[in-house]
Each structure stands twice: as structure tokens, then as C-alpha cells.
Motif scaffolding. Structure first.
Motif, PDB file in Angstrom:
ATOM      1  N   LEU A 428       0.841  -1.198   0.000  1.00 16.25           N
ATOM      2  CA  LEU A 428       0.000   0.000   0.000  1.00 16.25           C
ATOM      3  C   LEU A 428       0.874   1.246   0.000  1.00 16.25           C
ATOM      4  N   VAL A 432      -1.662   5.917   2.249  1.00 12.90           N
ATOM      5  CA  VAL A 432      -2.849   5.090   2.495  1.00 12.90           C
ATOM      6  C   VAL A 432      -2.682   4.302   3.791  1.00 12.90           C
ATOM      7  N   GLN A 433      -1.477   3.753   4.012  1.00  9.87           N
ATOM      8  CA  GLN A 433      -1.215   3.054   5.268  1.00  9.87           C
ATOM      9  C   GLN A 433      -1.523   3.942   6.471  1.00  9.87           C
ATOM     10  N   GLN A 435      -3.633   6.173   6.885  1.00 11.38           N
ATOM     11  CA  GLN A 435      -5.044   6.479   7.115  1.00 11.38           C
ATOM     12  C   GLN A 435      -5.759   5.379   7.905  1.00 11.38           C
ATOM     13  N   ALA A 537      -4.230  -6.055  -1.220  1.00  5.88           N
ATOM     14  CA  ALA A 537      -3.885  -4.643  -0.990  1.00  5.88           C
ATOM     15  C   ALA A 537      -4.886  -3.721  -1.670  1.00  5.88           C
ATOM     16  N   ALA A 538      -5.304  -4.073  -2.883  1.00  8.36           N
ATOM     17  CA  ALA A 538      -6.271  -3.240  -3.595  1.00  8.36           C
ATOM     18  C   ALA A 538      -7.593  -3.178  -2.843  1.00  8.36           C
ATOM     19  N   GLY A 541      -7.179  -0.953   0.217  1.00 11.29           N
ATOM     20  CA  GLY A 541      -7.181   0.455  -0.201  1.00 11.29           C
ATOM     21  C   GLY A 541      -8.570   0.940  -0.552  1.00 11.29           C
ATOM     22  N   ARG A 542      -9.358   0.108  -1.219  1.00  5.23           N
ATOM     23  CA  ARG A 542     -10.731   0.498  -1.586  1.00  5.23           C
ATOM     24  C   ARG A 542     -11.556   0.785  -0.332  1.00  5.23           C
ATOM     25  N   ILE A 544     -10.456   1.654   2.674  1.00  4.75           N
ATOM     26  CA  ILE A 544      -9.947   2.831   3.384  1.00  4.75           C
ATOM     27  C   ILE A 544     -10.484   4.107   2.746  1.00  4.75           C
ATOM     28  N   THR A 545     -10.599   4.121   1.422  1.00  3.91           N
ATOM     29  CA  THR A 545     -11.013   5.345   0.732  1.00  3.91           C
ATOM     30  C   THR A 545     -12.521   5.441   0.523  1.00  3.91           C
TER      31      THR A 545
END
Length: 600
Positions: A428, A432-433, A435, A537-538, A541-542, A544-545
């Protein structure tokens, strides 16, 4: 002469026989005396009734010897192999072992009914012998426990000695066809009604049992609780391969609790102690710790043969299934292992031969059930897990100013994929990490693998690694989490996922085992391919955002839990399976006349 003969022309029932004699007796002292007992001393009656002059004494029994002159009875011991045993069994009559105990008048937990003195008033006050629950075996034990419950003492006296052939009365009745044909459930009744007294002897502690009790090839421990409201119902024996805080043992605990709450009596046996034992004790469920259950030892067969059914939990329960088959007891096998099961089936011929010996096999998913179908004609059933409803926590505010929290909760071993999770986090972007907060928690099963995970974690921001947690602490941590991550290489249906669904948490998991049968990716969770850190990881990330999508997945996960994984649904499915299996088993035994117990 003062001697009267009362005819008893009924099916053999030792307790009922004694009760009728006691009612007819005119004296205020009673001596119950088997017809295979012979006195050696002229003053034996006086020696038997003399201790009853003490109002605190409720029952007295003498030293009993076999025809060989070895000790048969010098006071009984509870909490031993077979539940009840004899102190100094088969020792010489004049044994001085353990500070001369066999030659000392002393309080004991229970006495032999082959020759037992009581006051008639006390005998009637406690209800006499129980002709229903202990018609033959253990009638003396039940009486002694009732006497002790009334505040009186059971006393062994060595000051008179009698010879006892042992079980000659029952052998005579069996030869004449008068003995009962029903299975003897008296030992189960003792566990059910007198679980505290039969598993713990206040006069014969653990060290004494281990050092001087000669009738057990290895130490055994038992725990239970007295239950004055014990009632009839299904009697089930549960076999747990361990008492750890891992998924399968926790699921068995949930089922045992549900059974107790619904009028089904369950006793749990495990080869060794563990943290779940305290929870069984708190729930009032008898538990026996015996390493010999995994060896098909005869003492284990003796225990299981009078239960209505046996449930072996996990693939390691195959010795219990074989023992149940040998004793003609219905055997259920709860199999959780998927790829692990495939591995052991390839490697272990004993396991392969045991699969068809189970009367019923059930698994949490079709994927898991399919592993075992080629090895048996009794098609394994799919029964989804169930756990108690822990209650969904209040929804978090949409923007409460804290980082999103991800948790991977499970034993630290390659199968659980902590290394894949750590590697996904490393991939990541740093912003992003930062957050989110990440946590790996669980007991270390593979130290070398744990060191690898720790090394990978050094490059990740906000990643915490902690060790084994108490189940309540694990639930508290899960409650504070937003996303539960399962990065496993193999699973059936992890308990942590069920608990997360119950709490309304978002599930991010690999698509292994039975998980795709219950998680619809994008609807009530997210699924990624196993051992694909980029894909994992994707997905992280999805989430988190897009916190709104994360909350929606959690809401839908809770709905899935309510629909699929309720404890009451699972318990009733299980009991229905037990009834079906027992009925089918008894259909093959034309001589069985025992009524099938029903669910309360």
C-alpha cells in the motif's frame, strides 16, 4: 426368631428390593446386606451400628475382602477412572499404605451398598435408594450423596471384615432372565445429578489419586456441578480434541451450552486441559480430561456405551468414532477441515478407514463435506455453523476522526496467511497506510513463521502484532474493529468471521473453503484470491477510501448472520440430526425398546 422373609417377584431392581425391605423393617437401624457377603467376625453387627450412635454419622460400611483376601472395599473414591473406585483396591487386607488408611476409621465420599448400615429415619428422610435412576448400579453412591447432602457423614470402619464375592446377585438374576434389558444409565445419572460429588472427592485429593490409586493407567481429572433439577432427556457425549481458544473447540462449547439450556445433557471429554475448561465449568457442563480417549482404551468405551449418541469434533476425533462403532453407540462426526482434511486423508490410512464407521458426518459447507464423500456411503451433510448472538454494537458516526481499523485474528501459522496480509500492507502507498490502523493477533503455532511475519511488519505504518488473547478480550478487540481480514490459505468457516458478522463488521477474506458459499463479494463482504497480496492490498485500499461502502458491507454481513448463523437454528438442526440417526440405528436393533428422548 424375629426373621421374616418378604417375597419379591418382580424384574430385578436392587434399589426397589431394598426399599421394600426397609419399609417393612421394624427396627431403627438398617443393615443392607448382599446375599454374596459372608461375615468373619461374631460381633460384626455391633461394629457396624456402633458409629451410628454419633448423630453426625449417616452411613457405615466395613472392610470387604475378595475370596483371595485382597481388599475389595475400604471406602470408595470419586473422580477416578470409571467415576467411582475403591481405595486400596486389591491391596493386602492388612495394608499399611498411606499412613495406615485401610486400617483407620475415617470419613469417605461414598460406601459400598453390599454391606451398609443406616438409621431407618435417615434412610427414609433422604428418599431411600433411587429405584428409577439407579435401579442396580450406583444405587449405593446415589444414597451416600443424598446422605452427605443432608449434612451427615459416610464412615468406613475397619473394625470388622466381611468377604464379598462381588456381583453374584446380579449374575444369578441374569441367568434366570430377570435382570433388566435396558442400558444402564446410572453413571450418566450420577454425572447429571451429582456432577460435583462424583467428579471431586474431598477426602482423596489429586495427589492421592495419582500416587496411590492403582486402578488407572494414567491420571484423569473431572469437573462438574450438582444439579438438583436434573431431568430426563437426550444424553450426549462430546469429544473435543483440545480445550484451546481456537474455532472448533469454541463452536463445541457453544453447542454444549445450547444443549444444556434446551434440556439436552452433554458431557465433554478432552485429552488435556485448556482455557475453555473454566467456561464449561461455569456453564455447569461436566468435563473429563483423559488422555486415553485418543487410544480407544476400554475405560473410555465403558464411559460412552450408555450415552444416546457420541459427537466427535474435528478430524482428530476418529478414535472416538471407532470406539462408538465398537460399542454400538450412534456416532456423529463434526468435520471442519477442508484442505487439511484432504492432506490427512492422503497420509493416514487409519483415518480413511474410520470415515465410513461414523453414522453421520456433517460439515459447515459443501466444499468441506465434499472432501469426505468419496470415503463413505453415508453422504456427509452440510449444516452451517451457529453461534450465540453477541449483539450488534452501535453504528459508528460517519466521521468520528479516527483511523479505520483492520484486524486479522487467528493462530499464527502459514494456513492463516498473516504473511500475505503483511505483504499486502507493505504494497500500500505510505499515505494510504497512515489512514488506517492494522492489527494481527493470535497465539503463535509456528515460531519460524511468526518471525517471518514480524520481519515483514517492520516496513508497515500503524501495524501492531500481539499474542494469544482470551476469548472475551478477542471479542472486545473485534468490537472496536471496522474490518475483519481473513487472509487464510485454507478454512472451513472461521468463527471469527461469524463473530464479525454478528457485530456487523465488514468482512475481507480470501475465497477459500466454504467462504464463497456464504459471502457474496461486493454484497455482504469482499473476497479475494488466496496468496495474492496485490489483490488483497487493492481491496484494503478500496475500503480505506470508501467508508460508506465499508459500512454497507457490514450492515449486510449482519443480515447474513441473522439469516444463516443463529445458534438456535444450528442447535435444532443438530438435535434433529441426532434423532434421525438414533432412530435409524435403533431400527436396525430389533431388541431395543427404549423410548427416544425428545427436545425440551
Amino acid at each position: 426368631s424375629g426373621l421374616r422373609l418378604l417375597p419379591y417377584d418382580k424384574p430385578f431392581n436392587f434399589s426397589d428390593k431394598c426399599n421394600e425391605g426397609a419399609e417393612a423393617a421394624t427396627g431403627d437401624r438398617l443393615i443392607f446386606y448382599n446375599d454374596d457377603v459372608r461375615p468373619r467376625d461374631a460381633d460384626w453387627v455391633q461394629e457396624m451400628i456402633e458409629p451410628l450412635q454419633n448423630p453426625a454419622v449417616g452411613a457405615v460400611s466395613p472392610k470387604l475382602l475378595y475370596e483371595t483376601g485382597k481388599i475389595q472395599h475400604a471406602g470408595l473414591v470419586t473422580g477416578v477412572r470409571g467415576l467411582i473406585g475403591t481405595a486400596f483396591h486389591q491391596q493386602p487386607a492388612d495394608s499399611t499404605m498411606h499412613v495406615n488408611f485401610a486400617q483407620s476409621m475415617r470419613n469417605v465420599s461414598a460406601l459400598s451398598g453390599a454391606c451398609l448400615a443406616v438409621r431407618k429415619a435417615d434412610f427414609l428422610r433422604v428418599g431411600g435408594f433411587d429405584a428409577v435412576n439407579t435401579p442396580v448400579s450406583h444405587s449405593d453412591i446415589d444414597l451416600c450423596f443424598k446422605i452427605r447432602e443432608a449434612g451427615l457423614r459416610c464412615v468406613y470402619t475397619p473394625f470388622t471384615t466381611l468377604l464379598h464375592a462381588g456381583h453374584a446377585s446380579l449374575v444369578h438374576e441374569e441367568k434366570n432372565g430377570k435382570a433388566t434389558a435396558k442400558r444402564d444409565k446410572s453413571s450418566i445419572y450420577l454425572l447429571k445429578r451429582w456432577g460435583g460429588d462424583v467428579t471431586h472427592d474431598p477426602f482423596y485429593n489429586d495427589n492421592m489419586r495419582d500416587w496411590i490409586y492403582a486402578d488407572s493407567p494414567t491420571p484423569i481429572r473431572m469437573f462438574g456441578r450438582n444439579n438438583p433439577s436434573a431431568s430426563d432427556g437426550l444424553d450426549l457425549l462430546f469429544i473435543s480434541h483440545d480445550l484451546s481458544l481456537s474455532g472448533a473447540p469454541i463452536l463445541l462449547l457453544h453447542l454444549a451450552r445450547w444443549c444444556r439450556e434446551n434440556g439436552v445433557f452433554a458431557t465433554v471429554v478432552a485429552p488435556e486441559d485448556g482455557p475453555l475448561r473454566a467456561q464449561y465449568e461455569a456453564a455447569g457442563i461436566p468435563i473429563i480430561l483423559d488422555p486415553l480417549i485418543m487410544t480407544e482404551h476400554q475405560s473410555f468405551r465403558n464411559l460412552l456405551r450408555n450415552f444416546d449418541a457420541v459427537l466427535a469434533n474435528t478430524i482428530r476425533g476418529w478414535p472416538a468414532i471407532r470406539a462408538a462403532k465398537h460399542e454400538g453407540v450412534p456416532g456423529l462426526w463434526w468435520l471442519h477441515e477442508t484442505e487439511v482434511g484432504e492432506h490427512f486423508l492422503r497420509e493416514d490410512a487409519q483415518l480413511r478407514m474410520s470415515i465410513p464407521q461414523a453414522d453421520v458426518i456433517f460439515a459447515p459447507s459443501e466444499r468441506t463435506a465434499s472432501v469426505y464423500r468419496p470415503f463413505t456411503d453415508n453422504a456427509p451433510r452440510r449444516i452451517p455453523y451457529g453461534i450465540p448472538d453477541l449483539g450488534r454494537p452501535p453504528d459508528q458516526p460517519e466521521n468520528d476522526g479516527r483511523r479505520m481499523r483492520f484486524l486479522l485474528l487467528g493462530s499464527v501459522e502459514p494456513r492463516k496467511g498473516q504473511d500475505v496480509f503483511a505483504e499486502a500492507l507493505r504494497r500500500l502507498p505510505r499515505d494510504v497506510q497512515e489512514q488506517a490502523e492494522f492489527h494481527i493477533a493470535g497465539r503463535v503455532m509456528d515460531p519460524e513463521f511468526a518471525a517471518k511475519v514480524q520481519a515483514l511488519a517492520e516496513d508497515v505504518a500503524n501495524l501492531t502484532i500481539s499474542g494469544a488473547l482470551d476469548h472475551n478480550d478477542a471479542l472486545a478487540l473485534l468490537n472496536e474493529t471496522d474490518v475483519l481480514v481473513c487472509a487464510s490459505r485454507d478454512e472451513a468457516m472461521p468463527v471469527t468471521i461469524l463473530e464479525a458478522m454478528c457485530f456487523g463488521k465488514t468482512i475481507l477474506s480470501t475465497s477459500v473453503g466454504g467462504l464463497p458459499e456464504y459471502i457474496d463479494s461486493g454484497a455482504n463482504g469482499l473476497l479475494v484470491k488466496p496468496e495474492q497480496p496485490d489483490e488483497l492490498a487493492a481491496a484494503i485500499g478500496r475500503l480505506i477510501t470508501d467508508s460508506e461502502a465499508m459500512r454497507k458491507l457490514g450492515t449486510n454481513a449482519r443480515a447474513t448472520f441473522e439469516r444463516e448463523f443463529g445458534m438456535d437454528r444450528f442447535g435444532r438442526d443438530f438435535i434433529a440430526l441426532v434423532h434421525e440417526m438414533i432412530a435409524a440405528k435403533r431400527g436396525t436393533n430389533a431388541g431395543s425398546t427404549t423410548a427416544l428422548p425428545t427436545l425440551a
